[in-house]
Design an enzyme around this catalytic site. Sequence first.
Site, PDB file in Angstrom:
ATOM      1  N   ASP A 148      52.328  -0.703  98.591  1.00 13.74           N
ATOM      2  CA  ASP A 148      51.362  -0.696  97.494  1.00 13.74           C
ATOM      3  C   ASP A 148      51.510   0.662  96.832  1.00 13.74           C
ATOM      4  OD1 ASP A 148      49.198  -0.500  95.789  1.00 13.74           O
ATOM      5  OD2 ASP A 148      47.667  -0.608  97.359  1.00 13.74           O
ATOM      6  N   LYS A 178      51.217   6.653  87.627  1.00 16.00           N
ATOM      7  CA  LYS A 178      51.445   5.217  87.419  1.00 16.00           C
ATOM      8  C   LYS A 178      50.967   4.780  86.040  1.00 16.00           C
ATOM      9  CE  LYS A 178      50.294   0.810  89.657  1.00 16.00           C
ATOM     10  NZ  LYS A 178      49.662   0.261  90.872  1.00 16.00           N
ATOM     11  N   GLU A 199      49.802  -7.327  92.331  1.00 18.42           N
ATOM     12  CA  GLU A 199      48.829  -6.837  93.312  1.00 18.42           C
ATOM     13  C   GLU A 199      47.802  -7.898  93.746  1.00 18.42           C
ATOM     14  OE1 GLU A 199      47.456  -3.296  91.394  1.00 18.42           O
ATOM     15  OE2 GLU A 199      49.384  -2.314  91.709  1.00 18.42           O
ATOM     16  N   ASP A 258      40.095  -6.843  91.461  1.00 21.62           N
ATOM     17  CA  ASP A 258      40.636  -5.584  91.977  1.00 21.62           C
ATOM     18  C   ASP A 258      40.299  -4.431  91.041  1.00 21.62           C
ATOM     19  OD1 ASP A 258      42.116  -3.393  92.790  1.00 21.62           O
ATOM     20  OD2 ASP A 258      44.038  -4.432  92.851  1.00 21.62           O
TER      21      ASP A 258
HETATM   22 MG    MG Z   1      45.349  -0.672  93.945  1.00 17.05          MG
END
Ligand code: MG
Length: 596
Positions: free
Chosen positions: A9, A69, A167, A190
């Site tokens: 991840d 990111k 994800e 999420d």
């Molecule tokens: Mg995350």
Amino acid sequence: MKDPIVGIDLGTTNSAVGVVDSGFPILLADRDGRRLVPSAVYFGEDGEVEVGRAALRRRAIDPVVTSAKRLMGRRAGEVGSELGGLAVRDAGLGVVEIECGGGRGVTPEQVSAEILKALKAIAEERLETEVKRAVITVPAYFNEAQRGATKRAGEMAGLKVERLVAEPTAAALSYGLDRLGESSRVAVYDLGGGTFDVSILELREGVFEVLATAGNTALGGDDIDRALAEWVLGDEAAGVVDSRVLEEACRVKCELSEADEAVFRVPFYEGKRSLEKHVGRVDLERLLEPILEDAASCCRRALGDSGHGAEELDVVVMVGGSTRIPAVQRHVSEIFGREPDISQHPDESIALGAAIQAGVLSGTVQKVLLLDVTPLSLGIETLGGLMNVIIPRNTTIPCKAGEMFTNARDGQESMRVRVMQGERELARDNWELGCVEVSFSPGPRGQARVGVQFSLDENGMLEVLARDVATGVDMVLEIDSAAVDVSDESVERMVDESVAHAREDMAARVGAEARLKAEELVPAVEAVLGEGVSEGDAEERAVIEEVLRKVKELMHAEAGSELKAAVEELDRVTEALAARLVEEALGLQLERGLEE
Ligand code: MG
Ligand code: ADP
């Protein structure tokens, strides 16, 4: 374990690595026993690099890159000039570079590669073997360029990226193996540090399919920290917020997930003056409202796209560190009309899911297959500047789709195929991913045939093939970030705007289509009238001329629906005439046939 595939991840705030060991997915801890590695990197003067907690410890003195990111696969023109207090600049050709101290710069990919190297090292130490292969998760909303950049970061770290997994898909996978029934529908909510994703998935006969996904690649805990810091500073919060204030905001926010009140304190904020303020949970909840509202609209969109109501879901899974906030949990139960499942470890389940997927690929886990979907529509620009969608948003990948196109003009020798990504009706409002010129032998309008085929592989990477049907000559266009044209729109804004502009976009499409039809019809009708219709009575002729004049007038005005109506009227008033012409032509043929 020989030649293992690890699951990673690669988060905005935290990253983690896992593997399936004796049938169980586990996360691998570093020497201090910690499973989460903060996604922070320090680049020293003499080439030394520190990752994770070691990097964060330097933050008070040295520049440390965090949240890189957010810049992955983006172009300089699309991003701001600042990231976590560090300068972001254009290193030429739109390549983003983050200032990391002493005037030196690093790309977001280099930053991610360092994080991946650190995770690889942790895995190698725990597994006592070399690790060369990985599955890496990306937000479901990552576009082609962002996925490509993630893959390259893996390669720079010496990892073969076997698969990129969305994800939420990974989260559902780690939730679902043993707990879901034969056929169940899952929503994954999420909310992490930098991104928000919501996906609706369906598990059928051991196969996960993502029915729909929506989200915002610039929404998360960082924004909550910033909102809280700015609220505390009040009028003083002009411009860049001090990293110490942001860190304190983050600490206070986390404390308020447990307590009703907390003290915001930054000693010696400005010289001798310290910052101190009591913050109630209610204060934070007020600041959360706009963020949660944005997330709610994503949820409604994902549900709408999935074609299912909230009551048809079997479970709502919460992941991401920010879902520890009680107000977020309350909010989610309101949107979906049920208590969300919070059994998943908020920061670990995605890495566990990645590990399971890695296990599937290496054969240690069986019976689960993952299907992802495209986050945005892919298509090409067609005549009139319209977006012609070839692979619609939320199509399950891998997939292939194609369409046949033809030359619009007589004697045309080539056709420009512009590959677009986005939800807007007009191509110019979407992103251009790349472009290829297909040449063919000139002929009359409509004679050339060009087949365009889009193939999306299981990683969401696009390949476009354009074929001149007559010669069989293929042109192949591989879309990578180098082919991504600069655009100021971000993906989530694209979708939001497509909703916001739906009405005018539709009008623009109606207008463009009506104009194309008019351009075809007007010269044809004029030609017939010019020849002098033999039996055309004057009255009919006058009506046609009147409508024709109206159409020509409207063709130059920005009046799409009126033009459409006028073109339809022209179609109608010339119907009888057209039919007679066809009859006449048939009659002529018949006569000729008799003569022969
Ligand atoms: Mg995350
Ligand atoms: P990402 O997926 O972006 O790497 P994570 O899922 O690890 O992020 O979540 C990190 C975010 O969660 C950070 O913004 C952090 O402040 C927030 N967070 C962690 N614990 C808590 C908590 N107890 N209360 C509120 N927010 C939290």
